[in-house]
Design a protein around this motif. Structure first.
Motif, PDB file in Angstrom:
ATOM      1  N   ARG A   9       0.840  -1.205   0.000  1.00 22.07           N
ATOM      2  CA  ARG A   9       0.000   0.000   0.000  1.00 22.07           C
ATOM      3  C   ARG A   9       0.877   1.257   0.000  1.00 22.07           C
ATOM      4  O   ARG A   9       0.592   2.222  -0.711  1.00 22.07           O
ATOM      5  CB  ARG A   9      -0.904   0.002   1.232  1.00 22.07           C
ATOM      6  CG  ARG A   9      -2.061  -0.931   1.106  1.00 22.07           C
ATOM      7  CD  ARG A   9      -3.063  -0.717   2.253  1.00 22.07           C
ATOM      8  NE  ARG A   9      -3.979  -1.837   2.293  1.00 22.07           N
ATOM      9  CZ  ARG A   9      -3.896  -2.845   3.155  1.00 22.07           C
ATOM     10  NH1 ARG A   9      -2.955  -2.851   4.094  1.00 22.07           N
ATOM     11  NH2 ARG A   9      -4.764  -3.823   3.111  1.00 22.07           N
ATOM     12  N   GLU A  10       1.928   1.226   0.778  1.00 22.99           N
ATOM     13  CA  GLU A  10       2.820   2.392   0.863  1.00 22.99           C
ATOM     14  C   GLU A  10       3.552   2.609  -0.461  1.00 22.99           C
ATOM     15  O   GLU A  10       3.636   3.729  -0.960  1.00 22.99           O
ATOM     16  CB  GLU A  10       3.831   2.196   1.991  1.00 22.99           C
ATOM     17  CG  GLU A  10       4.775   3.367   2.189  1.00 22.99           C
ATOM     18  CD  GLU A  10       5.739   3.126   3.315  1.00 22.99           C
ATOM     19  OE1 GLU A  10       6.932   3.457   3.123  1.00 22.99           O
ATOM     20  OE2 GLU A  10       5.323   2.580   4.348  1.00 22.99           O
ATOM     21  N   GLU A  11       4.045   1.526  -1.054  1.00 26.68           N
ATOM     22  CA  GLU A  11       4.796   1.636  -2.302  1.00 26.68           C
ATOM     23  C   GLU A  11       3.954   2.155  -3.455  1.00 26.68           C
ATOM     24  O   GLU A  11       4.402   2.957  -4.269  1.00 26.68           O
ATOM     25  CB  GLU A  11       5.410   0.282  -2.680  1.00 26.68           C
ATOM     26  CG  GLU A  11       6.277   0.335  -3.908  1.00 26.68           C
ATOM     27  CD  GLU A  11       6.955  -1.007  -4.193  1.00 26.68           C
ATOM     28  OE1 GLU A  11       7.406  -1.175  -5.343  1.00 26.68           O
ATOM     29  OE2 GLU A  11       7.025  -1.860  -3.291  1.00 26.68           O
TER      30      GLU A  11
END
Length: 88
Positions: free
Chosen positions: A83-85
């Motif tokens: 999700r962060e990437e």
């Protein structure tokens, strides 16, 4: 055991196909040297299944080594990193 036949025996395709079905493994030669091998459908499928099983076993063994070494992330950590990437 493999049966050896000269390449000229392939001229009569019906007889050659019967030979392969009957003997299951036929080595075709040209000038006394092996050119290729013909397998029955049953043997070819069995060989393919064996390759697939070997690959699966290899993947399982690699996974077990990674688990034993602790080289993995649990789902929550993995999902958070994805999700962060990707900004999800």
């Amino acid at each position: 055991m493999s049966v050896c036949v000269p390449v000229r025996s392939m001229k009569n395709t019906a007889e050659f196909a019967e030979l392969v079905e009957r003997e299951r493994d036929v080595t075709v030669t040209k000038n006394g040297c092996e050119v290729f091998h013909c397998l029955s459908e049953e043997q070819y499928r069995a060989m393919q299944d064996e390759v697939v099983r070997a690959r699966l076993l290899s993947h399982i063994m690699r996974t077990e080594r990674e688990l034993a070494a602790g080289a993995y992330d649990d789902y929550d950590d993995f999902a958070a990193a994805v999700r962060e990437e990707y900004g999800l």
